[in-house]
Motif scaffolding. Sequence first.
Motif, PDB file in Angstrom:
ATOM      1  N   SER A   1       0.804  -1.014   0.052  1.00  0.00           N
ATOM      2  CA  SER A   1       0.045  -0.020   0.001  1.00  0.00           C
ATOM      3  C   SER A   1       1.001   1.200  -0.209  1.00  0.00           C
ATOM      4  O   SER A   1       0.796   2.041   0.991  1.00  0.00           O
ATOM      5  CB  SER A   1      -0.977   0.033   1.168  1.00  0.00           C
ATOM      6  N   PRO A   2       1.667   1.256  -0.852  1.00  0.00           N
ATOM      7  CA  PRO A   2       2.644   2.341  -1.119  1.00  0.00           C
ATOM      8  C   PRO A   2       2.026   3.944  -1.229  1.00  0.00           C
ATOM      9  O   PRO A   2       2.997   4.856  -0.672  1.00  0.00           O
ATOM     10  CB  PRO A   2       3.533   2.050  -2.502  1.00  0.00           C
ATOM     11  N   THR A   3       0.747   4.167  -1.272  1.00  0.00           N
ATOM     12  CA  THR A   3       0.327   5.431  -1.276  1.00  0.00           C
ATOM     13  C   THR A   3      -0.433   5.688   0.019  1.00  0.00           C
ATOM     14  O   THR A   3      -1.130   6.720  -0.011  1.00  0.00           O
ATOM     15  CB  THR A   3      -0.423   5.981  -2.420  1.00  0.00           C
ATOM     16  N   THR A   4      -0.458   4.725   1.077  1.00  0.00           N
ATOM     17  CA  THR A   4      -1.207   4.829   2.301  1.00  0.00           C
ATOM     18  C   THR A   4      -0.547   5.253   3.208  1.00  0.00           C
ATOM     19  O   THR A   4       0.410   4.707   3.817  1.00  0.00           O
ATOM     20  CB  THR A   4      -1.978   3.712   2.516  1.00  0.00           C
ATOM     21  N   ASN A   5      -1.054   6.470   4.139  1.00  0.00           N
ATOM     22  CA  ASN A   5      -0.051   6.796   5.232  1.00  0.00           C
ATOM     23  C   ASN A   5      -0.788   6.004   6.225  1.00  0.00           C
ATOM     24  O   ASN A   5      -1.620   5.568   6.492  1.00  0.00           O
ATOM     25  CB  ASN A   5      -0.598   8.344   5.553  1.00  0.00           C
TER      26      ASN A   5
END
Length: 142
Positions: free
Chosen positions: A57-61
Amino acid sequence: MKALLKLVIVMVILGSAFFTQIVQSSDIQMLDEILRQAGIKRQKFYSFKTIDDFRNSPTTNGILTNEYSDIVCLRIIGGSIDSLVYISKLKELRSLILYDNKVTRLDGIENLKHLQYLDIADNKIADISALKELKSLRAVNL
């Protein structure tokens, strides 16, 4: 577990799903300060259960904790983090992703002795000499 630190159960709201996670009170206090500094609401911040979930999930903070509830991975993309004053207190941190924030200095990063991966691209950092103190560091994205 670390005997001197009290444990608290934190309820985190993610959309309509609730889940509980045991986290050390000192890490939660730092996380609250980090999120405040980043301008991110807790409801929009995810707690990953596995390293694979974190990587996939590389774009989830969000964060990933170890079996002792230490924060070991932290990702804040597109926030307003301008210093590492609170992040530098997360002593077990191994992966730090602060892509597209407002970081200008790396003061305190030398305290992250276990840091292996650092992504500080799209920030305004002029001096990266503090990175030489990080003996565990394996990869950096500037």
